[in-house]
Design a protein around this motif. Structure first.
Motif, PDB file in Angstrom:
ATOM      1  N   VAL A 546      14.847 -35.454  51.186  1.00 16.13           N
ATOM      2  CA  VAL A 546      15.414 -34.517  50.211  1.00 16.13           C
ATOM      3  C   VAL A 546      16.933 -34.624  50.244  1.00 16.13           C
ATOM      4  N   ASN A 547      17.531 -34.404  49.096  1.00 18.37           N
ATOM      5  CA  ASN A 547      18.982 -34.290  49.019  1.00 18.37           C
ATOM      6  C   ASN A 547      19.351 -32.821  49.159  1.00 18.37           C
ATOM      7  N   LYS A 548      20.266 -32.536  50.070  1.00 16.54           N
ATOM      8  CA  LYS A 548      20.634 -31.147  50.320  1.00 16.54           C
ATOM      9  C   LYS A 548      22.120 -30.933  50.078  1.00 16.54           C
ATOM     10  N   ILE A 608      20.525 -25.818  49.050  1.00 18.72           N
ATOM     11  CA  ILE A 608      19.808 -26.270  47.853  1.00 18.72           C
ATOM     12  C   ILE A 608      19.219 -27.648  48.128  1.00 18.72           C
ATOM     13  N   SER A 609      17.896 -27.770  47.953  1.00 22.93           N
ATOM     14  CA  SER A 609      17.207 -29.045  48.195  1.00 22.93           C
ATOM     15  C   SER A 609      16.707 -29.620  46.881  1.00 22.93           C
ATOM     16  N   THR A 610      16.899 -30.899  46.704  1.00 24.72           N
ATOM     17  CA  THR A 610      16.372 -31.591  45.521  1.00 24.72           C
ATOM     18  C   THR A 610      15.636 -32.839  45.980  1.00 24.72           C
ATOM     19  N   GLU A 611      14.502 -33.113  45.325  1.00 23.97           N
ATOM     20  CA  GLU A 611      13.690 -34.257  45.714  1.00 23.97           C
ATOM     21  C   GLU A 611      14.366 -35.573  45.338  1.00 23.97           C
ATOM     22  N   VAL A 617       7.899 -33.794  47.276  1.00 20.11           N
ATOM     23  CA  VAL A 617       8.101 -33.196  48.597  1.00 20.11           C
ATOM     24  C   VAL A 617       7.598 -31.755  48.591  1.00 20.11           C
ATOM     25  N   GLU A 618       6.905 -31.378  49.677  1.00 21.23           N
ATOM     26  CA  GLU A 618       6.429 -30.001  49.796  1.00 21.23           C
ATOM     27  C   GLU A 618       6.315 -29.636  51.274  1.00 21.23           C
ATOM     28  N   SER A 619       6.540 -28.355  51.569  1.00 20.99           N
ATOM     29  CA  SER A 619       6.464 -27.867  52.951  1.00 20.99           C
ATOM     30  C   SER A 619       5.500 -26.696  53.039  1.00 20.99           C
ATOM     31  N   GLU A 620       4.826 -26.614  54.189  1.00 16.57           N
ATOM     32  CA  GLU A 620       3.912 -25.496  54.428  1.00 16.57           C
ATOM     33  C   GLU A 620       3.597 -25.415  55.914  1.00 16.57           C
ATOM     34  N   GLY A 621       3.725 -24.223  56.477  1.00 15.25           N
ATOM     35  CA  GLY A 621       3.348 -24.006  57.870  1.00 15.25           C
ATOM     36  C   GLY A 621       4.063 -24.896  58.858  1.00 15.25           C
ATOM     37  N   GLY A 622       5.346 -25.161  58.627  1.00 16.72           N
ATOM     38  CA  GLY A 622       6.110 -25.978  59.564  1.00 16.72           C
ATOM     39  C   GLY A 622       5.924 -27.471  59.388  1.00 16.72           C
ATOM     40  N   VAL A 623       5.233 -27.884  58.320  1.00 14.43           N
ATOM     41  CA  VAL A 623       5.021 -29.310  58.039  1.00 14.43           C
ATOM     42  C   VAL A 623       5.630 -29.632  56.679  1.00 14.43           C
TER      43      VAL A 623
END
Length: 723
Positions: A546-548, A608-611, A617-623
């Motif tokens: 990701v670009n931040k 700010i994060s951009t793919e 890109v996706e996050s869930e539960g620390g992953v």
């Protein structure tokens, strides 16, 4: 009146008529006198207000138009207030489900305990065994032997009860029994006992205690392990059991209790014939089965919560759990019959079984441990849901699906034998755990399995013992859980990006916390196989996917930096990955603003994060998972080949071919489809048991069908190979 030493006034007869004391209305039914009383008050200038109020009122259950009045009268009481504190103490030792009923509704009732009005003026009930003399002396008869000391009058002669051939313990016979003691004649009081006393005496009355079964009752049958009833029994059966047990035995009557709530319709309304929302359970049994109906009621919500009944949800529950369990059993039975598996071979030690087998056996034993703990606490809903989660998510959707090819193999080697033994053990254990909730289906599957193997000692699942924990590998369970987390997140991302599961992808990158990276690498092959991706890269952080950028949070920095807020915002905007990483870890970044050192906290900054282009890109539960969505020609061809296999398998099923039948495949279609099939001919042959996979436009005969695979049309024909 007793509390304040006041006389008891009773100006109404038992028939509901005013007595002679009420001179103006003597002999009149109290409800018929309403208008006369109002008129008298008005004539005397004492009427404050006259109006009609509509409200609920009790009427006779025998005569619906006859109103009932509350009537004060003398009764026999049990002095329960003398043991009220002890009842409160003992109640705290009972395991209530839900706990709040025991400590709240029931506990409050005990705290405010009143003496128990024991007597009733009725005919049908247990006669109150109290005999009273004319001067008010009272004694109680406690047994038939004591009753035999009394006598009846027969033509002016006394006949002792002990000389009678038969004794009737009910009215009116006992009313004719008299006693003579110290020159006084005693006659039984006319009342009968509150029927709730009978229900509360049930634990010992059913064993004729203390006259019979004394040792058996005291050592084995009392207190009871468990009772259950509706919430309305808080002041009924629950109380009478507890009160009598406290008074007689200084003990509880039950150790565990489940309080049942009402079953409402799907809108939360009470079921009634007038609303037309009642449900005939026998229709449900015929349509869905008693097991499925019971299972739905247990798993839908805890018994102590109101259950909103919805037939559609019942059907879904039947399909989801029972359908899955039956499909899993059918899969096992199909291949076990083909291979003539009967579990006569030596048991493959757990430590020598493949990792996937050791994992499901460990999960099975973890289920046993969780189930036992929940059932010991009488949390039946969570226990049943645990069975469902294991059966659907782990046994069927993960283990069986991942192990299908092991059962397809023609030879019976150690790997295949381990798969059979593992799945057999899982099914037989699930049946044992399931048996209290679904007694019929669990019995059928258990009996079918055991009739072939004879591995189980007991003929019926309901005679078998609860399984015990014998093998667990928590480390392996945690590793597989991480793999599943990545797989489920990736599948969700595929669906959102409209990337079919059968379409191979080139690469995914995964970010997890440091403690989970080794587990992720260990499960790499499992993950890649599950998500149909060629390569998995484990990253230390998400900077590569990701670009931040950083942006000032003016609500936070405004009050903090004052006049320097603009300069601070510009400095924050210039943050690179180094500063952003520090802030994301919860630490501060120090800035030099116009010669002054200031500290920027995570609250001061919005990240700010951009793919990155071409990645999802996706996050869930620390992953965090990043999927490379770019598809090259080879990936596209493999995707077509996998879809082609899917169509063949559907055709095999529709044609009624056995799973072991070898086939020939003939097809034609667009050039790209033909190229894809030819490129992956070996894969297609292995997956479909095909001896031949050829392009052929001159097809004849049966089992021919037109398909659309992606954007390509094709025609496929399959034929069974005869040997």
């Amino acid at each position: 009146s007793k509390k304040y030493n006041l006389p008891m006034l009773q100006p109404v007869t038992r028939g509901g008529l005013f007595t002679d004391e009420i001179t103006d209305f003597a002999g009149k039914f109290v409800k018929d006198a309403d208008n006369d009383i109002i008129l008298k008050l008005k004539q005397e200038g004492k009427l404050f207000k006259k109006e009609t109020i509509v409200h609920s009122y009790p009427f006779s259950w025998r005569h619906e138009n006859v109103p009932v009045i509350y009537y004060a009268r003398e009764s026999w009481f049990i002095r329960t207030t003398s043991v009220a504190d002890r009842m409160v103490e003992l109640n705290k030792t009972i395991n209530w489900q839900p706990p709040e009923v025991g400590s709240g509704r029931f506990g409050n009732w005990l705290e405010e305990n009143k003496d128990w009005a024991l007597s009733r003026d009725r005919f049908w009930a247990t006669p109150l065994p109290l005999w009273v003399s004319e001067d008010g002396d009272v004694f109680a008869v406690g047994s038939i032997k004591e009753l035999q000391e009394g006598f009846i009058e027969d033509n002016g002669k006394r006949v002792f009860v002990s000389d009678l051939d038969e004794i009737d313990l009910h009215k009116p016979f006992v009313d004719n029994i008299f006693f003579e003691r110290s020159g006084k004649i005693y006659k039984r009081t006319s009342e009968v006992i509150d029927v709730w006393f009978d229900s509360g005496a049930m634990p010992f009355a059913q064993y004729h205690y203390p006259f019979e079964n004394k040792e058996l009752f005291e050592k084995k049958y009392f207190p009871s392990d468990f009772i259950c009833e509706g919430i309305d029994q808080t002041r009924g059966w629950f109380y009478t059991l507890h009160a009598i047990a406290t008074m007689l035995f200084d003990n509880v009557a039950y150790r565990n209790i489940i309080v049942n709530e009402l079953i409402l319709d799907k809108k939360g309304l009470k079921m009634s014939k007038s609303r037309g929302n009642t449900v005939d359970p026998f229709i449900l049994f015929d349509k869905y089965g008693a097991d499925a109906t019971r299972w739905y009621l247990v798993t839908n919500s805890p018994p102590w919560r109101p259950t909103l009944f919805d037939e559609e949800s019942l059907a879904e529950s039947q399909r989801k759990f029972f359908g899955t369990l039956l499909n899993t059993y059918s899969f096992f039975a199909l291949y076990a019959n083909i291979d003539k598996f009967n579990f006569k071979e030596a048991l493959v030690p757990y430590e020598k079984r493949p990792e996937i087998d050791r994992w499901i056996i460990s999960k099975l034993n973890s289920l046993i441990a969780e189930y036992t703990q929940l059932m010991d606490a009488y949390d039946v809903t969570k226990a049943a849901r645990a069975i469902s989660d294991f059966t659907i998510d782990h046994l069927s959707n993960w283990y069986v699906r991942r192990c299908r090819r092991r059962f397809w193999k023609s030879e019976m080697n150690d790997n295949k034998l381990s798969a059979y033994q593992t799945l057999y053990e899982s099914l037989i254990t699930v049946c044992k755990l399931l048996s209290p909730f679904a007694p019929f289906l669990s019995e059928e599957i258990y009996s079918n399995l055991n009739s072939i193997t004879g591995k189980e000692k007991f003929e019926s699942v309901h005679l078998s013992f609860l399984p015990e924990v014998i093998y667990q590998d928590k480390d392996l369970e945690e590793k597989m859980e991480i793999a599943q987390q990545v797989v489920y997140l990736t599948r969700s991302m595929r669906a959102k990006a409209n990337l079919k599961v059968r379409q191979p992808l080139l690469k995914i990158m995964v970010v997890v916390e440091k403690s989970k990276r080794d587990a992720l690498k260990h499960m790499k092959d499992v993950i890649l196989d599950e998500i149909n991706v060629k390569e998995l890269i484990v990253l230390d952080n998400d900077s590569e996917i990701v670009n931040k950028s950083a942006k000032a949070n003016f609500k936070s920095i405004g009050p903090k930096f004052g006049k320097k807020v603009k300069a601070a915002a510009e400095a924050i905007k210039a943050f690179g990955m180094e500063e952003i990483t520090v802030l994301e870890s919860g630490n501060e970044v120090e800035l030099d603003i116009e010669g002054e050192k200031i500290k920027v906290t995570p609250e001061d900054v919005e990240i700010i994060s951009t793919e990155i282009k071409g990645w999802v890109v996706e996050s869930e539960g620390g992953v965090t998972v990043a999927i490379d969505t770019e598809l090259n020609e080879q990936l596209l061809e493999e995707g077509i080949a996998r879809e082609f296999v899917n169509r063949i398998q559907n055709m095999r099923k529709d044609a009624g071919f056995d799973v072991t039948d070898r086939i020939m495949i003939f097809f034609y279609g667009s050039e790209k489809l033909v190229n894809a099939v030819n490129s992956f001919k070996n894969y297609i042959s292995n997956e479909t048991l095909a001896e031949v996979v050829d392009k052929d436009t001159a097809m004849d005969g049966n089992h021919k069908q037109d398909w659309k695979i992606g954007e390509y049309d094709c025609t496929i024909q399959i034929k069974k190979v005869s040997f």
